[in-house]
Design an enzyme around this catalytic site. Structure first.
Site, PDB file in Angstrom:
ATOM      1  N   LYS A  48       0.818  -1.218   0.000  1.00  0.00           N
ATOM      2  CA  LYS A  48       0.000   0.000   0.000  1.00  0.00           C
ATOM      3  C   LYS A  48       0.854   1.271   0.000  1.00  0.00           C
ATOM      4  O   LYS A  48       0.506   2.250  -0.660  1.00  0.00           O
ATOM      5  CB  LYS A  48      -0.965   0.009   1.183  1.00  0.00           C
ATOM      6  N   THR A  49       1.978   1.245   0.724  1.00  0.00           N
ATOM      7  CA  THR A  49       2.846   2.425   0.748  1.00  0.00           C
ATOM      8  C   THR A  49       3.415   2.686  -0.648  1.00  0.00           C
ATOM      9  O   THR A  49       3.505   3.834  -1.092  1.00  0.00           O
ATOM     10  CB  THR A  49       3.994   2.235   1.761  1.00  0.00           C
ATOM     11  N   ASP A  66      -3.431   7.853   4.009  1.00  0.00           N
ATOM     12  CA  ASP A  66      -2.905   6.536   4.353  1.00  0.00           C
ATOM     13  C   ASP A  66      -3.591   6.044   5.630  1.00  0.00           C
ATOM     14  O   ASP A  66      -4.052   6.847   6.444  1.00  0.00           O
ATOM     15  CB  ASP A  66      -1.393   6.649   4.562  1.00  0.00           C
ATOM     16  N   GLU A  67      -3.639   4.730   5.835  1.00  0.00           N
ATOM     17  CA  GLU A  67      -4.209   4.119   7.053  1.00  0.00           C
ATOM     18  C   GLU A  67      -5.595   4.706   7.348  1.00  0.00           C
ATOM     19  O   GLU A  67      -5.911   5.091   8.486  1.00  0.00           O
ATOM     20  CB  GLU A  67      -3.274   4.345   8.252  1.00  0.00           C
ATOM     21  N   GLN A  93      -7.482  -4.242   9.646  1.00  0.00           N
ATOM     22  CA  GLN A  93      -6.426  -3.775  10.547  1.00  0.00           C
ATOM     23  C   GLN A  93      -6.875  -2.558  11.354  1.00  0.00           C
ATOM     24  O   GLN A  93      -6.051  -1.777  11.829  1.00  0.00           O
ATOM     25  CB  GLN A  93      -5.162  -3.451   9.750  1.00  0.00           C
ATOM     26  N   ARG A 103       2.414  -9.661  10.844  1.00  0.00           N
ATOM     27  CA  ARG A 103       3.713  -8.960  10.949  1.00  0.00           C
ATOM     28  C   ARG A 103       4.852  -9.928  10.635  1.00  0.00           C
ATOM     29  O   ARG A 103       5.980  -9.498  10.391  1.00  0.00           O
ATOM     30  CB  ARG A 103       3.941  -8.409  12.370  1.00  0.00           C
TER      31      ARG A 103
END
Length: 726
Positions: free
Chosen positions: A32-33, A217-218, A248, A600
């Protein structure tokens, strides 16, 4: 021309769509980044003015890394982007426009500790009993309500019920008044005050006209106020692209609204949705197992993660006898991982649901001589001596900052005690002046000795001197001069203890940090540095240079990845953490937190649970977490024969019987006189507990009992129906 060859087909589609709103549902490890970085670069490449692009993230570290990558792709245009966290970007706007909402542009930003100090001072001034009115609880409640855009008057009209709520309302009301009087804003204000600012038509039109492209973002972590700001600034058919993963969303306790993501297409009806489902981080086994778990949440945006990575090792499930056995098992497995796979210590992280779980881990890690790093422990900028010096600098910038002044009034000691300070505060309130102004009028304050009056006067002269020097000296020079005049280093050297030496080193480290800031920002002012420090997060302080095992909470690990991950304490009432309110929504968020923890891991995932664990100073027997049962058997390699199988969770009563063994239990009646602190009890609703206090006699007999889940209850024993050990 920007090349998009390195993107996969779905990533490329998401980047190239700039004709209207878009929702990019980005699964864990799906790049995504990368997509957000390329999309911003693509927007600039298509001719957008960088000054009109507003890109919002949740850490300054992420913003800086993305800006550097955009610069590599598109060149110096990236320097002119409006890019940063919600708080830093809107603090920038507030610095420019503060005068329109009765602040000045040198306002202070209060961190959590500053806010709690203000709440504590208000509670003291209102003469409330701190045994009944908990300052930290009130501060957290204020933060939560502000994130929900519920202010004192609305709370009074819609939510206030009993005497404690009435006290809370008065504290909340005074808290808001005092922030304004102190020319200060807390973290919530940095989002809420712009909403107030944009009610002024000329200001609103200015920024509505300036920004033409919005990227977030997020997005699943945004709260109500943050989303309201976006909707105010961006038209419903505008160029807005939000990136996130509803699976998330783990921050509802601090106001994050998963509904923002779930309802985005309703608020922006022309929005196009893109799903990034290919995971580049983890093995097939980890991704598939995590996917099976999260599918148990009914409220979610449909997606299925997949990966071309190897299948990898099975997940290892470790059943332990207790928390100490759990810690020794983890140490053994860490040593094996390093020996067999040549990992560095920093490649490994150990996750726990609550901070309290770290104690036993730390004890055993020290015994086993395994270096570790606590993420989210006592941060550098929260150490007392650092906070004290920062308070001096904040006061030099903003004379109205009463909390900073109270913190340093007698540091270093100058004979200005609590009685003197209380009388000065009373004078300030009576004459409607600031505490700083009161210092200049200290000779008017009744019942303060002449010697102490002189001390206050000399302190005010010192502060005036550095206020005058603020714009004449570089931040580093100003700080060094102040430290020398205060005699801090000399004071710590004179103490000649290890603790004093550490404090001295921390002061010197702060000077180094400020000097480095001046070097990196030649035109930067001390207020710029203070804002940067105020908005820094725990994760931004991780530089990855320390070769040690990372110990952190499951919330802290979000946004990070490690080759080897241990998720510990997988027992009911610990993970998922017990919550007797909004049970379904709570379990769904706990499951999302477990999903985040699992994803993670890049190569190897360990899950651990203990049969028993000390809780409230007593051994408690634990049911293993329902989340273990949601991972199918085929994904496990284990020392637990019941891995992946549904187990019959024992009732609280059955666990109680195990806990007391053959002693059994009996009903408690008011005729009993043997109930005493320390006894173990059972309640049909609250479960297992431990008696903390017993007061009264006969029908008035009451007990305070701490039940599992850190759940204290005051019970009238005549009606409580407690069962106690025989």
């Amino acid at each position: 021309m920007l090349s998009l060859k390195s993107l996969n087909p779905e990533q490329k589609k998401a980047v190239e769509y700039i004709d209207g709103p878009s929702l990019i549902v980005a699964g864990a490890g799906s790049g995504k980044t990368r997509v957000l970085t390329y999309k911003i670069a693509y927007i600039l490449d298509q001719g957008h003015d960088p000054f009109s692009v507003l890109a919002l993230t949740f850490t300054n570290k992420a913003a800086n890394e993305m800006k550097n990558r955009i610069k590599e792709l598109i060149g110096s245009k990236a320097d002119y982007l409006w890019m940063g966290t919600f708080h830093s970007i809107f603090a920038r706007i507030l610095r420019t426009e503060a005068q329109h909402i009765n602040f000045t542009n040198n306002f202070s930003i209060y961190d959590t500790e500053d806010s709690q100090s203000l709440v504590s001072n208000i509670i003291t001034e209102l003469n409330y009993d701190t045994d009944v009115v908990n300052p930290n609880t009130f501060r957290r409640k204020i933060s939560y309500l502000k994130n929900q855009m519920i202010f004192p008057e609305k709370f009074r009209k819609k939510m206030m019920q009993g005497p404690l709520d009435e006290k809370f309302y008065k504290v909340y009301e005074q808290y808001q008044i005092r922030l304004l009087e102190n020319n200060s804003m807390d973290f919530e204000d940095l989002i809420l005050r712009p909403l107030e600012l944009f009610k002024i038509e000329k200001i609103y039109k200015k920024y509505r006209k300036q920004f033409s492209a919005f990227l977030v973002d997020e997005f699943q972590d945004t709260n109500k106020a943050q989303y309201e700001l976006l909707k105010m600034l961006c038209p419903s058919n505008g160029l807005i692209s939000v990136v996130g993963d509803d699976a998330q969303s783990i921050y509802s306790w601090r106001g994050a609204e998963i509904s923002n993501m779930l309802n985005f297409e309703k608020d922006f009806p022309k929005a196009k949705t893109f799903k990034l489902e290919q995971n580049y981080r983890s093995t097939k086994i980890i991704i598939e197992a995590a996917g099976k778990v999260i599918k148990n949440n009914p409220k979610q945006l449909e997606k299925t993660l997949w990966t071309e990575n190897p299948a990898g090792e099975h997940i290892t499930l470790i059943k332990c006898s207790d928390e100490k056995d759990e810690a020794y098992n983890i140490c053994r497995l860490i040593k094996e991982e390093i020996y067999h796979h040549k990992y560095h210590l920093k490649d490994i992280t150990v996750l726990y649901r609550t901070n309290a779980q770290s104690r036993v881990l730390e004890d055993v890690f020290r015994i086993e001589k395994i270096p570790y790093l606590i993420v989210g422990g006592i941060e550098f900028y929260k150490r007392k001596e650092v906070k004290d010096l920062i308070a001096y600098l904040k006061l030099i910038v903003n004379k109205k900052d009463e909390e900073s002044l109270l913190r340093i009034m007698n540091f270093p000691q100058r004979g200005i005690g609590l009685t003197t300070i209380t009388r000065m505060i009373a004078f300030a309130r009576k004459h409607n002046v600031t505490l700083f102004e009161t210092m200049a009028r200290v000779f008017e304050v009744i019942d303060i000795k002449e010697r102490i009056q002189k001390n206050v006067k000399h302190f005010r002269i010192l502060l005036d001197k550095y206020i005058a020097l603020k714009d004449k000296l570089a931040p580093g020079e100003l700080t060094r001069a102040l430290i020398e005049e205060l005699g801090l280093i000399a004071m710590f050297k004179e103490e000649n203890t290890i603790e004093a030496m550490q404090r001295s080193q921390n002061i010197e480290e702060l000077v180094s940090a400020i000097s480095q800031f001046s070097k990196d920002n030649p035109n930067g002012k001390i207020e710029d540095y203070l804002q940067q420090v105020s908005l820094m997060t725990d994760i931004e302080k991780m530089d990855g240079s320390t070769n040690a095992v990372n110990l952190m909470t499951c919330h802290s690990v979000k946004g990070l990845e490690f080759p080897v991950v241990f998720v510990t304490g997988l027992e009911e009432d610990i993970f998922p953490l017990s919550n007797r309110f909004s049970f379904e929504a709570h379990i769904e968020e706990e499951r999302r937190l477990f999903y985040v923890s699992m994803t993670r891991a890049e190569k190897k995932l360990y899950l651990t649970h203990a049969r028993s664990r000390y809780r409230f100073g007593e051994v408690a027997y634990q049911n293993r977490s329902r989340f273990i049962e949601e991972v199918p058997t085929e994904y496990f390699a284990t020392n637990d024969p019941n891995a992946g199988k549904k187990t019959n969770r024992k009732s609280k009563k059955e666990l109680y019987m195990e806990l007391f063994g053959n002693m059994g239990y009996k009903d408690f009646t008011k005729s009993d006189s043997g109930l005493r602190p320390g006894m173990k009890v059972y309640h049909d609703t609250f479960g297992l507990g431990k008696v903390l206090n017993v007061v009264g006699t006969g029908d008035s007999l009451k007990a305070t009992v701490m039940f599992e889940g850190n759940n204290p209850k005051n019970l009238m024993l005549k009606f409580a129906k407690l069962k106690v050990s025989e």
